[in-house]
Each structure stands twice: as C-alpha cells, then as structure tokens.
Write a protein that holds these residues in place. Structure first.
Motif, PDB file in Angstrom:
ATOM      1  N   VAL A 193       0.799  -1.202   0.091  1.00 57.84           N
ATOM      2  CA  VAL A 193       0.039  -0.071  -0.075  1.00 57.84           C
ATOM      3  C   VAL A 193       0.827   1.052   0.105  1.00 57.84           C
ATOM      4  CG1 VAL A 193      -1.980   1.148   1.318  1.00 57.84           C
ATOM      5  CG2 VAL A 193      -1.947  -1.241   1.094  1.00 57.84           C
ATOM      6  N   PHE A 194       1.888   1.096   0.748  1.00 55.61           N
ATOM      7  CA  PHE A 194       3.052   2.299   0.850  1.00 55.61           C
ATOM      8  C   PHE A 194       4.141   1.980  -0.144  1.00 55.61           C
ATOM      9  CE2 PHE A 194       0.814   1.008   4.785  1.00 55.61           C
ATOM     10  CZ  PHE A 194       0.086   1.967   4.986  1.00 55.61           C
ATOM     11  N   TRP A 195       4.800   1.139  -0.348  1.00 52.79           N
ATOM     12  CA  TRP A 195       5.949   0.833  -1.139  1.00 52.79           C
ATOM     13  C   TRP A 195       5.409  -0.166  -2.243  1.00 52.79           C
ATOM     14  CZ3 TRP A 195      11.286   1.022   1.561  1.00 52.79           C
ATOM     15  CH2 TRP A 195      12.109   0.490   0.619  1.00 52.79           C
ATOM     16  N   PRO A 196       5.195   0.431  -3.255  1.00 54.19           N
ATOM     17  CA  PRO A 196       4.701  -0.351  -4.407  1.00 54.19           C
ATOM     18  C   PRO A 196       5.731  -1.211  -5.108  1.00 54.19           C
ATOM     19  CG  PRO A 196       5.021   2.092  -5.368  1.00 54.19           C
ATOM     20  CD  PRO A 196       5.291   2.007  -3.819  1.00 54.19           C
ATOM     21  N   LYS A 197       5.160  -2.004  -5.922  1.00 56.42           N
ATOM     22  CA  LYS A 197       5.949  -3.170  -6.608  1.00 56.42           C
ATOM     23  C   LYS A 197       6.783  -2.462  -7.716  1.00 56.42           C
ATOM     24  CE  LYS A 197       5.318  -7.146  -9.623  1.00 56.42           C
ATOM     25  NZ  LYS A 197       4.193  -7.925 -10.217  1.00 56.42           N
ATOM     26  N   ARG A 198       6.346  -1.199  -8.387  1.00 61.04           N
ATOM     27  CA  ARG A 198       7.177  -0.627  -9.120  1.00 61.04           C
ATOM     28  C   ARG A 198       7.047   0.982  -8.872  1.00 61.04           C
ATOM     29  NH1 ARG A 198       5.172  -4.789 -12.329  1.00 61.04           N
ATOM     30  NH2 ARG A 198       6.705  -6.058 -13.081  1.00 61.04           N
ATOM     31  N   GLY A 199       8.014   1.825  -9.340  1.00 61.76           N
ATOM     32  CA  GLY A 199       7.588   3.159  -9.097  1.00 61.76           C
ATOM     33  C   GLY A 199       8.490   3.665  -8.074  1.00 61.76           C
ATOM     34  N   LEU A 200       8.712   4.955  -7.958  1.00 59.29           N
ATOM     35  CA  LEU A 200       9.643   5.590  -6.864  1.00 59.29           C
ATOM     36  C   LEU A 200       8.952   6.217  -5.752  1.00 59.29           C
ATOM     37  CD1 LEU A 200      12.224   7.405  -9.485  1.00 59.29           C
ATOM     38  CD2 LEU A 200      12.468   5.299  -7.980  1.00 59.29           C
ATOM     39  N   LEU A 201       7.588   6.463  -5.797  1.00 65.19           N
ATOM     40  CA  LEU A 201       6.892   6.947  -4.850  1.00 65.19           C
ATOM     41  C   LEU A 201       6.750   6.107  -3.609  1.00 65.19           C
ATOM     42  CD1 LEU A 201       5.195   9.542  -3.689  1.00 65.19           C
ATOM     43  CD2 LEU A 201       3.040   8.623  -4.895  1.00 65.19           C
ATOM     44  N   ARG A 202       7.072   6.684  -2.359  1.00 70.19           N
ATOM     45  CA  ARG A 202       6.625   5.993  -1.119  1.00 70.19           C
ATOM     46  C   ARG A 202       5.553   6.866  -0.191  1.00 70.19           C
ATOM     47  NH1 ARG A 202       9.037   3.234  -4.195  1.00 70.19           N
ATOM     48  NH2 ARG A 202      11.044   2.317  -3.824  1.00 70.19           N
ATOM     49  N   ARG A 203       4.713   6.269   0.140  1.00 66.61           N
ATOM     50  CA  ARG A 203       3.625   6.875   0.770  1.00 66.61           C
ATOM     51  C   ARG A 203       3.769   6.778   2.223  1.00 66.61           C
ATOM     52  NH1 ARG A 203       1.502   4.191  -3.660  1.00 66.61           N
ATOM     53  NH2 ARG A 203       0.199   5.804  -5.070  1.00 66.61           N
ATOM     54  N   PRO A 204       3.430   7.951   3.105  1.00 66.61           N
ATOM     55  CA  PRO A 204       3.714   7.722   4.618  1.00 66.61           C
ATOM     56  C   PRO A 204       2.567   6.874   5.001  1.00 66.61           C
ATOM     57  CG  PRO A 204       2.390   9.855   3.802  1.00 66.61           C
ATOM     58  CD  PRO A 204       3.199   9.177   2.670  1.00 66.61           C
ATOM     59  N   GLY A 205       2.598   6.142   5.986  1.00 62.58           N
ATOM     60  CA  GLY A 205       1.819   5.381   6.842  1.00 62.58           C
ATOM     61  C   GLY A 205       2.568   4.104   7.841  1.00 62.58           C
ATOM     62  N   VAL A 206       1.795   3.170   8.224  1.00 63.20           N
ATOM     63  CA  VAL A 206       2.527   2.271   8.965  1.00 63.20           C
ATOM     64  C   VAL A 206       2.306   0.826   8.103  1.00 63.20           C
ATOM     65  CG1 VAL A 206       2.295   0.993  11.120  1.00 63.20           C
ATOM     66  CG2 VAL A 206       1.692   3.438  11.088  1.00 63.20           C
ATOM     67  N   ALA A 207       3.473   0.264   7.885  1.00 61.84           N
ATOM     68  CA  ALA A 207       3.883  -0.911   6.974  1.00 61.84           C
ATOM     69  C   ALA A 207       3.630  -1.962   8.225  1.00 61.84           C
ATOM     70  CB  ALA A 207       4.875  -1.007   6.245  1.00 61.84           C
ATOM     71  N   VAL A 208       2.917  -2.982   7.870  1.00 62.13           N
ATOM     72  CA  VAL A 208       2.987  -4.020   9.172  1.00 62.13           C
ATOM     73  C   VAL A 208       3.231  -5.364   8.363  1.00 62.13           C
ATOM     74  CG1 VAL A 208       1.552  -5.178  10.519  1.00 62.13           C
ATOM     75  CG2 VAL A 208       1.282  -2.822  10.303  1.00 62.13           C
ATOM     76  N   VAL A 209       4.087  -6.175   8.963  1.00 58.00           N
ATOM     77  CA  VAL A 209       4.356  -7.311   8.699  1.00 58.00           C
ATOM     78  C   VAL A 209       3.822  -8.432  10.056  1.00 58.00           C
ATOM     79  CG1 VAL A 209       5.902  -9.526   8.412  1.00 58.00           C
ATOM     80  CG2 VAL A 209       6.318  -7.391   7.133  1.00 58.00           C
ATOM     81  N   GLU A 210       2.756  -9.210   9.652  1.00 58.39           N
ATOM     82  CA  GLU A 210       2.302  -9.994  10.927  1.00 58.39           C
ATOM     83  C   GLU A 210       2.351 -11.569  10.715  1.00 58.39           C
ATOM     84  OE1 GLU A 210      -2.073 -10.503  13.093  1.00 58.39           O
ATOM     85  OE2 GLU A 210      -1.970  -9.491  11.034  1.00 58.39           O
ATOM     86  N   PHE A 211       3.175 -12.036  11.815  1.00 63.74           N
ATOM     87  CA  PHE A 211       3.555 -13.198  11.832  1.00 63.74           C
ATOM     88  C   PHE A 211       2.215 -14.033  12.230  1.00 63.74           C
ATOM     89  CE2 PHE A 211       8.113 -11.878  11.998  1.00 63.74           C
ATOM     90  CZ  PHE A 211       8.327 -12.467  10.742  1.00 63.74           C
ATOM     91  N   LEU A 212       1.552 -15.045  11.796  1.00 64.56           N
ATOM     92  CA  LEU A 212       0.347 -15.683  12.086  1.00 64.56           C
ATOM     93  C   LEU A 212       0.658 -17.287  12.713  1.00 64.56           C
ATOM     94  CD1 LEU A 212      -1.361 -14.785   8.845  1.00 64.56           C
ATOM     95  CD2 LEU A 212      -1.651 -13.588  10.817  1.00 64.56           C
ATOM     96  N   PRO A 213      -0.397 -17.623  13.509  1.00 65.32           N
ATOM     97  CA  PRO A 213      -0.248 -18.758  14.441  1.00 65.32           C
ATOM     98  C   PRO A 213       0.196 -19.879  13.287  1.00 65.32           C
ATOM     99  CG  PRO A 213      -2.197 -17.791  14.829  1.00 65.32           C
ATOM    100  CD  PRO A 213      -1.674 -16.971  13.681  1.00 65.32           C
ATOM    101  N   GLU A 214       1.239 -20.762  13.896  1.00 65.33           N
ATOM    102  CA  GLU A 214       1.952 -21.833  13.007  1.00 65.33           C
ATOM    103  C   GLU A 214       0.991 -22.861  12.743  1.00 65.33           C
ATOM    104  OE1 GLU A 214       4.556 -24.793  15.792  1.00 65.33           O
ATOM    105  OE2 GLU A 214       5.415 -22.859  15.379  1.00 65.33           O
ATOM    106  N   ILE A 215       1.325 -23.424  11.540  1.00 64.40           N
ATOM    107  CA  ILE A 215       0.819 -24.739  11.215  1.00 64.40           C
ATOM    108  C   ILE A 215       1.799 -25.902  11.523  1.00 64.40           C
ATOM    109  CG2 ILE A 215       0.051 -26.143   9.320  1.00 64.40           C
ATOM    110  CD1 ILE A 215      -0.735 -23.433   7.831  1.00 64.40           C
ATOM    111  N   PRO A 216       1.354 -26.784  12.441  1.00 65.26           N
ATOM    112  CA  PRO A 216       2.336 -27.821  12.884  1.00 65.26           C
ATOM    113  C   PRO A 216       2.640 -28.632  11.630  1.00 65.26           C
ATOM    114  CG  PRO A 216       0.205 -28.262  13.766  1.00 65.26           C
ATOM    115  CD  PRO A 216       0.072 -26.879  12.999  1.00 65.26           C
TER     116      PRO A 216
END
Length: 256
Positions: A193-216
């Motif tokens: 949403v903030f750092w696109p796949k292509r292009g130079l524009l970086r948007r302000p905001g909160v980028a999140v990576v969320e680790f989810l419950p593991e699959i055993p």
C-alpha cells in the motif's frame, strides 16, 4: 510513532532521495562488511540486518513510512510462508528473524551485493523457468545441507503481488513443508500500500508484517496450502483495509 506530516508535493522528491540513498547505502555497507562476511556467515547476517534496520529507520524519517512487526517472531528451524508485495517486506522480515534465509529466483544471484550476500546466507536459488525440476532441485539443496540452519522464508505466490491483485499459490511451499518436517508460519503484510511493486513514490503510513499462528508438521499438503492461502490473504486484506486501501467487493456482491 504516527507518520510524519509534510506537504503532498514534497512526497515524490523525498521518495526519490530516499531510494537513491538506500541503494548507495547498500553499496557502502556491502563493500564495508564484505571481507569479514566472506569469512563468517554471522557477519553476513549482521551486515544484512544492519542494512534492513537502516532502511526501516530512513524510511520513517525521510518519507514518513514507519514499520512494525505483529505476532510472535519465528525461532529455530521453521518455514515462513510470507505475502510478498515489495522489497520492503523482505527487509522488515530480515530485520527481526534470528537466522533468516530466503527462497529466491536464480537471477538474483548475479546481482551485485544481493547475490553475493545471498550465497553467504545460505539462500536457496530457484530457476523458475524449469518449474517441476526447480522444485526438485530446491528440495535437494535443502536436504544436502547447502542451505544453512535457520528460518527459511518462501513466497508462496512466487513473486511480488500488488495490493488487490490475485495470483495462485504454488505447491513448492507444501513440498518443502512435507520434506523438511518443519512447522510453517504464515506471514501477512500491507507493505505494498505504501511501497509499490514498481515506481519511486513511497507513501507515509504504517507498514505491517504480521506473523500468524504456525501450522504444525504433519498436515496434509492440500490442507496446508488451503490454510496458508486463507489466513495470509484474509490477514493481508485486513491489514490493507486498516491502512485505508479500498479492497474489491467479494464476488457476487452488489453495491446498494
């Protein structure tokens, strides 16, 4: 920390400056750490982590893009199946995993700095043009110990996927899960949403990576793939909606 406020017209030049210095820093740190990184894998990990943390720091004050981790950080020998939207989610994940390594496309081994350090980290290179043979070679590399111990990060869709776009999940993730006997930790993100796949524009905001419950270990491959796709897509969509990204309506839904 909330995103910094600046006039909208300054966001693009600030983004260009940020991107330029980011790659300059890659070259400087890459060359500075190279002699010791060749001798010690731990030094290569430290160099890459320093760079990842540096980019997270400069993104926050230069373009107003802060980043955060949610959920327990994976430890030990584990497979991390992550949503991939841009280069930034790689850096955020690398900055927190104890011993990260990645399944990556073979072409990146030829890239300056990235390729050099990827080899030292024990990353697993995949020739995507060979499909079935690529999966077999990937499993062989892991089984023969060419991949160093740690958390193996794989992108189940095989490439960066822009927010709102759809791409099928590939079975190579389930093959590694079955052959290694490791647990699998899905990971969601809204980074694109903030750092696109292509292009130079970086948007302000909160980028999140969320680790989810593991699959055993031991879940059937088909069930495992269904579970990771469901939880990754659902959680990523929730994070993107939280960031204000307008997700498409579900199939069959009609606006009133």
């Amino acid at each position: 920390m909330p995103p910094m406020s600046r006039p909208a017209w300054l966001q693009y030049p600030a983004s260009v400056l940020f991107v330029v210095q980011m790659y300059v820093a890659m070259a400087v740190l890459g060359l500075l750490f190279l002699p010791i990184a060749i001798a010690r894998r731990e030094a290569a990990v430290a160099a890459c982590r320093a760079y990842a943390l540096y980019v997270r720091w400069t993104a926050a004050w230069m373009v107003g893009l802060t980043s955060e981790i949610r959920g327990p950080i994976p430890q030990g020998e584990v497979l991390v199946a992550a949503k991939h939207q841009s280069f930034f989610d790689i850096l955020v994940i690398f900055s927190v995993l104890p011993q990260p390594k990645f399944v990556m496309k073979k072409e990146l081994l030829m890239a300056p700095f990235i390729g050099w350090y990827a080899k030292r980290l024990g990353c697993v290179a995949v020739d995507r043009g060979k499909r079935g043979k690529a999966v077999a070679q990937m499993l062989a590399d892991i089984a023969e110990g060419r991949s160093a111990p740690g958390q193996l990060v794989i992108y189940p869709q095989g490439t960066r996927v822009a927010p709102g776009a759809e791409l099928p999940y590939k079975t190579g993730t389930a093959a590694i899960y079955r052959e290694t006997g490791w647990a699998c930790v899905p990971a969601a993100t809204n980074v694109g949403v903030f750092w696109p796949k292509r292009g130079l524009l970086r948007r302000p905001g909160v980028a999140v990576v969320e680790f989810l419950p593991e699959i055993p270990p031991g879940v059937r491959m088909s069930e495992m793939m269904a579970r990771i796709e469901t939880v990754i897509e659902t959680s990523s969509n929730a994070l993107m909606a939280e960031a204000g990204f307008p997700l498409p309506a579900p199939a069959g839904h009609q606006a009133l």
